[in-house]
Design a protein around this motif. Structure first.
Motif, PDB file in Angstrom:
ATOM      1  N   ASN A  98       0.801  -1.229   0.000  1.00  0.00           N
ATOM      2  CA  ASN A  98       0.000   0.000   0.000  1.00  0.00           C
ATOM      3  C   ASN A  98       0.836   1.282   0.000  1.00  0.00           C
ATOM      4  O   ASN A  98       0.318   2.346   0.306  1.00  0.00           O
ATOM      5  N   PHE A  99       2.115   1.186  -0.374  1.00  0.00           N
ATOM      6  CA  PHE A  99       2.971   2.365  -0.283  1.00  0.00           C
ATOM      7  C   PHE A  99       2.499   3.506  -1.173  1.00  0.00           C
ATOM      8  O   PHE A  99       2.764   4.678  -0.890  1.00  0.00           O
ATOM      9  N   LYS A 100       1.774   3.192  -2.265  1.00  0.00           N
ATOM     10  CA  LYS A 100       1.314   4.249  -3.163  1.00  0.00           C
ATOM     11  C   LYS A 100       0.310   5.182  -2.486  1.00  0.00           C
ATOM     12  O   LYS A 100       0.144   6.322  -2.904  1.00  0.00           O
ATOM     13  N   SER A 101      -0.340   4.702  -1.438  1.00  0.00           N
ATOM     14  CA  SER A 101      -1.256   5.568  -0.691  1.00  0.00           C
ATOM     15  C   SER A 101      -0.524   6.273   0.450  1.00  0.00           C
ATOM     16  O   SER A 101      -1.130   7.036   1.204  1.00  0.00           O
ATOM     17  N   GLN A 102       0.800   6.028   0.553  1.00  0.00           N
ATOM     18  CA  GLN A 102       1.650   6.659   1.568  1.00  0.00           C
ATOM     19  C   GLN A 102       1.015   6.584   2.966  1.00  0.00           C
ATOM     20  O   GLN A 102       0.712   7.609   3.597  1.00  0.00           O
ATOM     21  N   PRO A 103       0.797   5.361   3.486  1.00  0.00           N
ATOM     22  CA  PRO A 103       0.177   5.212   4.808  1.00  0.00           C
ATOM     23  C   PRO A 103       1.023   5.851   5.903  1.00  0.00           C
ATOM     24  O   PRO A 103       2.253   5.813   5.845  1.00  0.00           O
ATOM     25  N   ASN A 104       0.371   6.460   6.879  1.00  0.00           N
ATOM     26  CA  ASN A 104       1.109   7.086   7.977  1.00  0.00           C
ATOM     27  C   ASN A 104       1.197   6.137   9.174  1.00  0.00           C
ATOM     28  O   ASN A 104       0.734   4.992   9.122  1.00  0.00           O
ATOM     29  N   LEU A 105       1.801   6.625  10.238  1.00  0.00           N
ATOM     30  CA  LEU A 105       2.019   5.799  11.426  1.00  0.00           C
ATOM     31  C   LEU A 105       0.712   5.256  11.989  1.00  0.00           C
ATOM     32  O   LEU A 105       0.606   4.068  12.323  1.00  0.00           O
ATOM     33  N   ASP A 106      -0.303   6.109  12.058  1.00  0.00           N
ATOM     34  CA  ASP A 106      -1.600   5.680  12.605  1.00  0.00           C
ATOM     35  C   ASP A 106      -2.228   4.585  11.747  1.00  0.00           C
ATOM     36  O   ASP A 106      -2.815   3.629  12.281  1.00  0.00           O
ATOM     37  N   ASP A 107      -2.107   4.704  10.438  1.00  0.00           N
ATOM     38  CA  ASP A 107      -2.702   3.714   9.528  1.00  0.00           C
ATOM     39  C   ASP A 107      -2.105   2.324   9.762  1.00  0.00           C
ATOM     40  O   ASP A 107      -2.832   1.331   9.860  1.00  0.00           O
ATOM     41  N   VAL A 108      -0.781   2.265   9.827  1.00  0.00           N
ATOM     42  CA  VAL A 108      -0.114   0.966   9.959  1.00  0.00           C
ATOM     43  C   VAL A 108      -0.314   0.396  11.355  1.00  0.00           C
ATOM     44  O   VAL A 108      -0.530  -0.812  11.515  1.00  0.00           O
ATOM     45  N   ALA A 109      -0.251   1.243  12.372  1.00  0.00           N
ATOM     46  CA  ALA A 109      -0.459   0.780  13.749  1.00  0.00           C
ATOM     47  C   ALA A 109      -1.861   0.181  13.919  1.00  0.00           C
ATOM     48  O   ALA A 109      -2.040  -0.855  14.568  1.00  0.00           O
ATOM     49  N   LYS A 110      -2.833   0.836  13.310  1.00  0.00           N
ATOM     50  CA  LYS A 110      -4.205   0.335  13.374  1.00  0.00           C
ATOM     51  C   LYS A 110      -4.327  -1.021  12.694  1.00  0.00           C
ATOM     52  O   LYS A 110      -5.058  -1.906  13.176  1.00  0.00           O
ATOM     53  N   LYS A 111      -3.597  -1.203  11.606  1.00  0.00           N
ATOM     54  CA  LYS A 111      -3.642  -2.459  10.860  1.00  0.00           C
ATOM     55  C   LYS A 111      -3.179  -3.635  11.709  1.00  0.00           C
ATOM     56  O   LYS A 111      -3.728  -4.737  11.613  1.00  0.00           O
ATOM     57  N   ILE A 112      -2.159  -3.418  12.559  1.00  0.00           N
ATOM     58  CA  ILE A 112      -1.639  -4.533  13.357  1.00  0.00           C
ATOM     59  C   ILE A 112      -2.112  -4.472  14.812  1.00  0.00           C
ATOM     60  O   ILE A 112      -1.607  -5.191  15.676  1.00  0.00           O
ATOM     61  N   HIS A 113      -3.088  -3.563  15.078  1.00  0.00           N
ATOM     62  CA  HIS A 113      -3.781  -3.514  16.372  1.00  0.00           C
ATOM     63  C   HIS A 113      -2.873  -3.173  17.549  1.00  0.00           C
ATOM     64  O   HIS A 113      -2.905  -3.832  18.602  1.00  0.00           O
ATOM     65  N   VAL A 114      -2.046  -2.136  17.377  1.00  0.00           N
ATOM     66  CA  VAL A 114      -1.252  -1.617  18.493  1.00  0.00           C
ATOM     67  C   VAL A 114      -1.328  -0.095  18.461  1.00  0.00           C
ATOM     68  O   VAL A 114      -1.738   0.496  17.456  1.00  0.00           O
TER      69      VAL A 114
END
Length: 280
Positions: free
Chosen positions: A22-38
């Motif tokens: 998903n790098f083309k959407s340039q995910p931020n810290l909150d996006d990735v943290a939410k994905k792995i539930h931390v």
């Protein structure tokens, strides 16, 4: 039952896979943290410990590798590359290349087309060496027994540059280091391109005194990331300037000398030679 260590590893692996997809959407810290539930703060600390760099830097590395592949296509424009990489403007692409590659996107696309490089061969106490320079400083230095092979390797680093077989003053000042003329060290100029992390590691190598040794762990601690020993080792392995940037002075914490781009035997000889010089 999963240990905490295994759980964290699995989370980081999931995060990296998510970023790559998903790098083309340039995910931020909150996006990735939410994905792995931390929580974002916990994820930032955990990711840095495991990956040896921040999430922001890792995303930049993924983005620029994709951009580099696009720029290799003849018809690709800078605008198209920025768009396909998920960056909002060509200026962001420009800044990314300057910070990581040390050149503009256009310069990368041209493969050093406007770069003029002088190169020459010399003998050192440790074998034949190729030294190359631009108007800004030494850009490459490598031990190599065969001149043809050494020059081909140099061309691969700068595929579209113009080369001149010429010994210039910049190279002469650099080669003084093998003649024990340590007073000339301040006259040596370097022209390097690398990531911020690589440049930070190479700078720390320059601070290891003649006759002294350090470890990957010590260097990681010195640059402010004690958990980045593996990343430090990778950056050291990318060192483009033999001997002047003394990656040979870094050994394993066990006392083993470890690997060396230009041969472990040569590394042993260099360390011994420098040890003797400190007592002269």
């Amino acid at each position: 039952m999963e240990t905490q260590n295994q759980l964290n590893y699995n989370r980081i692996a999931e995060a990296i896979a998510y970023i790559k997809e998903n790098f083309k959407s340039q995910p931020n810290l909150d996006d990735v943290a939410k994905k792995i539930h931390v929580s974002p703060s916990h994820f930032q600390k955990m990711f840095t410990e495991w990956a040896g760099t921040s999430l922001k830097k890792f995303l930049q590395f993924i983005s620029i590798e994709h951009a580099k592949n696009i720029l290799k296509e003849e018809k690709a424009t800078i605008f198209d590359t920025a768009h396909e990489t998920g960056l909002s403007s060509t200026s962001r692409l420009h800044d990314l290349f300057i910070n990581i590659e040390g050149m503009t996107p256009a310069e990368y696309k041209n493969g050093g087309k406007n770069l003029h490089i002088n190169y020459s061969f010399a003998e050192s106490p440790f074998g034949s060496i190729l030294v190359a320079s631009t108007s800004k400083g030494i850009c490459s230095m490598a031990f190599e027994n065969y001149e043809e092979t050494a020059f081909k390797n140099l061309q691969q680093k700068f595929p579209n540059a113009t080369f001149h077989k010429k010994l210039d003053l910049i190279q002469q000042n650099a080669l003084f280091i093998f003649q024990n003329d340590w007073n000339k060290l301040q006259e040596i100029k370097l022209h390097l391109k690398g990531t911020d992390f690589q440049l930070k590691v190479w700078k720390s190598l320059l601070e290891i005194p003649l006759g002294s040794l350090s470890t990957y762990g010590n260097l990681a601690h010195k640059i402010g990331n004690s958990n980045a020993s593996r990343a430090v080792g990778t950056a050291i392995g990318k060192n483009p300037v033999a001997y002047l940037i003394p990656c040979h002075r870094v050994i394993q914490s066990t006392g083993n000398l470890g690997e060396y781009m230009w041969g472990s035997t040569r590394k042993t000889v260099i360390i011994g030679w420098e040890g003797v010089k400190t007592f002269l």
